[in-house]
Design an enzyme around this catalytic site. Sequence first.
Site, PDB file in Angstrom:
ATOM      1  N   LEU A 108      -3.100  81.459  65.299  1.00  0.00           N
ATOM      2  CA  LEU A 108      -4.208  82.801  66.285  1.00  0.00           C
ATOM      3  C   LEU A 108      -2.974  83.557  67.192  1.00  0.00           C
ATOM      4  O   LEU A 108      -3.425  82.301  67.825  1.00  0.00           O
ATOM      5  CB  LEU A 108      -5.372  82.842  65.252  1.00  0.00           C
ATOM      6  CG  LEU A 108      -6.055  83.622  64.710  1.00  0.00           C
ATOM      7  CD1 LEU A 108      -7.277  83.342  64.209  1.00  0.00           C
ATOM      8  CD2 LEU A 108      -5.366  84.967  64.062  1.00  0.00           C
ATOM      9  N   ASP A 109      -3.290  84.332  68.428  1.00  0.00           N
ATOM     10  CA  ASP A 109      -2.867  84.052  69.610  1.00  0.00           C
ATOM     11  C   ASP A 109      -4.481  83.633  70.323  1.00  0.00           C
ATOM     12  O   ASP A 109      -5.675  83.954  69.654  1.00  0.00           O
ATOM     13  CB  ASP A 109      -2.105  85.098  70.037  1.00  0.00           C
ATOM     14  CG  ASP A 109      -2.905  86.396  70.279  1.00  0.00           C
ATOM     15  OD1 ASP A 109      -4.214  86.667  70.922  1.00  0.00           O
ATOM     16  OD2 ASP A 109      -3.350  87.490  69.096  1.00  0.00           O
ATOM     17  N   ALA A 110      -4.422  83.435  71.819  1.00  0.00           N
ATOM     18  CA  ALA A 110      -5.864  83.172  72.127  1.00  0.00           C
ATOM     19  C   ALA A 110      -6.978  83.752  72.226  1.00  0.00           C
ATOM     20  O   ALA A 110      -7.696  83.790  72.126  1.00  0.00           O
ATOM     21  CB  ALA A 110      -5.657  82.490  73.579  1.00  0.00           C
ATOM     22  N   ASP A 111      -6.203  85.115  72.283  1.00  0.00           N
ATOM     23  CA  ASP A 111      -7.312  86.039  72.436  1.00  0.00           C
ATOM     24  C   ASP A 111      -7.953  86.506  71.214  1.00  0.00           C
ATOM     25  O   ASP A 111      -9.070  87.610  70.871  1.00  0.00           O
ATOM     26  CB  ASP A 111      -7.093  87.748  73.165  1.00  0.00           C
ATOM     27  CG  ASP A 111      -6.496  87.408  74.424  1.00  0.00           C
ATOM     28  OD1 ASP A 111      -7.256  85.699  75.332  1.00  0.00           O
ATOM     29  OD2 ASP A 111      -5.702  87.751  74.899  1.00  0.00           O
ATOM     30  N   SER A 112      -7.074  86.137  69.784  1.00  0.00           N
ATOM     31  CA  SER A 112      -8.258  85.977  68.279  1.00  0.00           C
ATOM     32  C   SER A 112      -8.478  85.683  68.207  1.00  0.00           C
ATOM     33  O   SER A 112      -9.057  84.550  68.285  1.00  0.00           O
ATOM     34  CB  SER A 112      -6.793  86.782  67.449  1.00  0.00           C
ATOM     35  OG  SER A 112      -5.324  88.174  68.100  1.00  0.00           O
TER      36      SER A 112
END
Length: 247
Positions: A108-112
């Site tokens: 998951l990307d950092a914002d997710s």
Amino acid sequence: MTEPEPLQRLQKVLAAAGLGSRRACEELIAAGRVTVDGRKAQLGDRADPRVSVVYVDGLRVVTDDRMVHLALNKPRGVLSAMSDDRGRRTLAQYVPGDVTRLFHVGRLDADSEGLLLLTNDGDLAHRLMHPSYEVAKTYLAQVPGPVPPAVGRRLRDGVQLEDGPAAVDRFRVVSTDRDRALVEVVLHEGRNRIVRRMLAEVGHPVERLIRTRIGPVALGDLRPGVTRPLGREELGGLYRAVEAGAR
């Protein structure tokens, strides 16, 4: 050279894996519900818990006590990595201190936010991450609304991204409130930021993204930053999912 583990009575192996008392495990074996290394088990059989492949009622049972399988609710702002040379928050702070060399499944990307699987079972991790095994992942996304029915049709038919076409398996609008909507997206693709890019392509850029399920494992009410061991049924379901995808 590492010496092989001594063989153990099968009912002891099953009991240690959480299948019940040794007596109850003997009854499973006698009923023909257990297979070991591809053949139906019998009372008196022995197995090596670290290498034998054991199934009960058609579900794989993990008997190797060295294997770690965890579910983590990744908080927003945390990298899907075990370390970072820039000092950013990583998954390492959520892993038990006595566990090393874990693979994270479902970057998951950092914002997710949401569900990640952590395991030291490299073969299972590889299969779960590979799109050819078609293990579905479910996401909830907050997007600008309203979301007309045509958006779901476009996503199911497939949209063209810079790295090739992409399509969802399922799409539905969960709720809508004035200028925002909550949508559910199910797909088995694992390309970088795939959900965000697909929704942006159809005019509904993601404002918040949470993964709620990987195959049979659901996020449920697991709090952000907390891990839990996967249950026997969940593990068996993951093995079943990758075995079905391999056929």
